[in-house]
Design a protein around this motif. Structure first.
Motif, PDB file in Angstrom:
ATOM      1  N   PHE A 385       0.831  -1.206   0.000  1.00 52.25           N
ATOM      2  CA  PHE A 385       0.000   0.000   0.000  1.00 52.25           C
ATOM      3  C   PHE A 385       0.868   1.259   0.000  1.00 52.25           C
ATOM      4  O   PHE A 385       0.639   2.192  -0.787  1.00 52.25           O
ATOM      5  CB  PHE A 385      -0.916  -0.018   1.229  1.00 52.25           C
ATOM      6  N   ALA A 386       1.881   1.294   0.872  1.00 52.46           N
ATOM      7  CA  ALA A 386       2.758   2.463   0.941  1.00 52.46           C
ATOM      8  C   ALA A 386       3.503   2.669  -0.370  1.00 52.46           C
ATOM      9  O   ALA A 386       3.710   3.804  -0.817  1.00 52.46           O
ATOM     10  CB  ALA A 386       3.740   2.309   2.100  1.00 52.46           C
ATOM     11  N   ALA A 387       3.928   1.566  -1.007  1.00 53.85           N
ATOM     12  CA  ALA A 387       4.591   1.683  -2.313  1.00 53.85           C
ATOM     13  C   ALA A 387       3.645   2.245  -3.362  1.00 53.85           C
ATOM     14  O   ALA A 387       4.049   3.037  -4.229  1.00 53.85           O
ATOM     15  CB  ALA A 387       5.104   0.309  -2.746  1.00 53.85           C
ATOM     16  N   SER A 388       2.376   1.877  -3.275  1.00 54.10           N
ATOM     17  CA  SER A 388       1.377   2.410  -4.208  1.00 54.10           C
ATOM     18  C   SER A 388       1.176   3.905  -4.001  1.00 54.10           C
ATOM     19  O   SER A 388       1.039   4.662  -4.964  1.00 54.10           O
ATOM     20  CB  SER A 388       0.057   1.659  -4.028  1.00 54.10           C
ATOM     21  N   VAL A 389       1.179   4.344  -2.737  1.00 55.41           N
ATOM     22  CA  VAL A 389       1.083   5.782  -2.457  1.00 55.41           C
ATOM     23  C   VAL A 389       2.287   6.503  -3.044  1.00 55.41           C
ATOM     24  O   VAL A 389       2.153   7.576  -3.658  1.00 55.41           O
ATOM     25  CB  VAL A 389       0.984   6.023  -0.936  1.00 55.41           C
ATOM     26  N   ALA A 390       3.481   5.936  -2.892  1.00 55.99           N
ATOM     27  CA  ALA A 390       4.685   6.555  -3.456  1.00 55.99           C
ATOM     28  C   ALA A 390       4.600   6.643  -4.970  1.00 55.99           C
ATOM     29  O   ALA A 390       5.056   7.624  -5.581  1.00 55.99           O
ATOM     30  CB  ALA A 390       5.920   5.760  -3.034  1.00 55.99           C
ATOM     31  N   ALA A 391       4.008   5.636  -5.603  1.00 53.14           N
ATOM     32  CA  ALA A 391       3.852   5.662  -7.058  1.00 53.14           C
ATOM     33  C   ALA A 391       2.866   6.739  -7.494  1.00 53.14           C
ATOM     34  O   ALA A 391       3.101   7.471  -8.458  1.00 53.14           O
ATOM     35  CB  ALA A 391       3.388   4.288  -7.551  1.00 53.14           C
ATOM     36  N   ILE A 392       1.772   6.861  -6.765  1.00 47.99           N
ATOM     37  CA  ILE A 392       0.725   7.831  -7.135  1.00 47.99           C
ATOM     38  C   ILE A 392       1.185   9.263  -6.899  1.00 47.99           C
ATOM     39  O   ILE A 392       1.009  10.141  -7.749  1.00 47.99           O
ATOM     40  CB  ILE A 392      -0.557   7.542  -6.324  1.00 47.99           C
ATOM     41  N   VAL A 393       1.792   9.511  -5.747  1.00 46.45           N
ATOM     42  CA  VAL A 393       2.119  10.890  -5.350  1.00 46.45           C
ATOM     43  C   VAL A 393       3.485  11.333  -5.842  1.00 46.45           C
ATOM     44  O   VAL A 393       3.663  12.491  -6.226  1.00 46.45           O
ATOM     45  CB  VAL A 393       2.038  11.022  -3.814  1.00 46.45           C
TER      46      VAL A 393
END
Length: 479
Positions: A385-393
């Motif tokens: 989940f945190a990696a996905s946030v890093a990808a999005i933001v």
């Protein structure tokens, strides 16, 4: 001494080095100083730094420059420490220190153990806090004699199944009184703490005695809390019997018990004088419990030592992990935590990087009633989940799939298989006990070794990242 890695030595000995005698304090010119990761460093009168990390098999030679000391001029700078610790080379000189090394245990027929000293935290009895990692340590009476001189009172706190399995530990300790407690979260209560106090009082256990906590994270948490509060602080030795305990839970001094309103709401930070990570005990772990510990190892690769991720990639597919590889995974992961603890013992800064993956992970555990996922599995999903946030933001587009790759490599879940409602997860993430007082905190990793403490993502970003984790989107942060 000269590193064997081509080019690295030249990059540290750049032209234009100033005369080190102008800025190196006299105490550092001859003294040896222990620094994070169990590295011994010394600066000689010529201003040349020698560093030996025997556990990792590394030796370095480095010319001091002005930015190699901190602003006080009396400690090695984080820049220098980072430069030295992130290189690998062969040991070409030994003998700079006999305090931190890989050594053969006393009386051991074979094998050795690695000792990592936690040097910036204090123990109330003035003893160093050491992390000993090896195989076959626990039944060795001579090894224990170093920790417990003859006549030192000891109380062994463990569960009945563990006592039955590891009777040799009690024998090596000289047959001390045993205090049986429940295993798991049910044992972490004030009621159980009171019963342990009463048992200690009945045997007139002194403050100078050693409380030995043997078990998983719940038992080491309980033992730490009891030791911290018994007569305002007894001596403490921890024997973690799970992989999670050996690389995370037993290191750093955190302890706690639960209340009806939440986990670990009552606790202290109290350093043990010894953590004994004996790999031999891990052979009896259920496979799922062992994999859970691998999630914490992967976390350490992302937040502190990217070489760990390369080691994870080298693991055999579908077969057991060799002892040499397991030793390196445990030792490297422990060093990541030791370094952060030494920088920030009381958890107000860099130590919080170790919470990577825990914000969503703990919410998933709670939302599924602590039945669907164990802690490591939930933390793995939280890292995704945190990696996905890093990808999005932040555009770290490769990070989600890279994270998924490492989780799959060790057999951990790569997404939410249960039907979990986003609104429930969002509410639980807002209650994360690890958050600061100013607002909800979130640990973000932009790539291995690149970590930031930031605020929680906004609701729209969190929903998109959650959809990726839940399997709705195969690629997060891509148009």
């Amino acid at each position: 001494m000269r590193p064997t890695q081509p080019g690295w030595g030249a990059s540290l000995r750049t032209p234009g080095c100033i005369d080190p005698m102008d800025h190196v304090p006299h105490s550092l010119r001859s003294a040896r100083e222990l620094i994070p990761f169990g590295v011994a460093m010394s600066a000689n009168r010529h201003g040349r730094v020698a560093a030996v990390d025997r556990a990792a098999g590394c030796a370095y030679d480095h010319k001091l420059r002005r930015n190699d000391l901190d602003q006080s001029g009396r400690r090695w700078s984080a820049f220098l420490v980072g430069q030295l610790l992130r290189r690998s080379a062969q040991v070409v000189e030994t003998g700079l220190t006999n305090q931190i090394d890989t050594r053969r245990g006393p009386g051991m027929a074979s094998g050795s153990y690695c000792r990592i000293a936690v040097t910036t935290v204090t123990n109330p009895h003035g003893l160093a806090c050491n992390f000993d990692s090896g195989s076959g340590l626990l039944p060795n009476s001579e090894y224990w004699s170093e920790i417990r001189p003859e006549g030192t009172p000891v109380a062994l706190l463990t569960s009945q199944p563990l006592l039955d399995r590891f009777q040799h530990v009690r024998h090596a300790l000289g047959g001390p009184p045993v205090i049986i407690v429940p295993d798991g979260e049910q044992g972490k209560s004030l009621h159980i703490v009171t019963s342990v106090y009463e048992r200690l009082a009945a045997i007139r256990f002194p403050r100078t005695g050693i409380i030995v906590g043997m078990g998983g994270g719940s038992i080491t948490d309980l033992a730490g809390f009891v030791a911290a509060t018994w007569k305002r602080g007894a001596r403490l030795v921890l024997i973690p019997t799970t992989l999670t305990g050996q690389v995370d839970a037993a290191i750093g001094g955190k302890n706690g018990v639960n209340l009806t309103d939440g986990k670990n709401l009552v606790g202290t930070i109290y350093q043990p004088e010894r953590v004994i990570a004996d790999r031999a005990v891990l052979g009896s772990l259920p496979e799922r419990e062992f994999r859970s510990g691998l999630a914490e190892i992967i976390k350490c690769g992302f937040v502190g030592d990217p070489a760990i991720l390369d080691l994870v990639d080298s693991m055999p597919t579908g077969g057991p992990i060799g002892d040499d590889l397991l030793r390196e995974l445990i030792d490297r992961s422990a060093r990541v935590k030791v370094e952060l603890v030494q920088q920030d013992e009381h958890d107000f800064g860099p130590r919080r990087h170790l919470n990577y993956g825990h914000t969503l992970g703990q919410a998933v555990e709670a939302a599924t009633g602590y039945r669907e996922y164990n802690h490591g599995e939930a933390v793995g999903i939280g890292m995704l989940f945190a990696a996905s946030v890093a990808a999005i933001v932040h555009g770290a587009r490769e990070l989600p799939e890279r994270t998924r790759h490492y989780l799959a490599r060790v057999g951990l879940p790569t997404g939410l298989s249960a039907t979990v409602d986003f609104e429930r997860i969002w509410s639980l993430m807002g209650q994360d006990k690890k958050g600061g007082s100013v607002g909800r905190e979130f640990v973000l990793c932009l790539g291995p070794g690149i970590v930031r403490l930031t605020s929680m993502p906004d609701r729209a970003v969190a929903r998109e990242a959650f959809r990726f984790v839940a399997g709705g989107d195969r690629e997060a942060g891509r148009d």
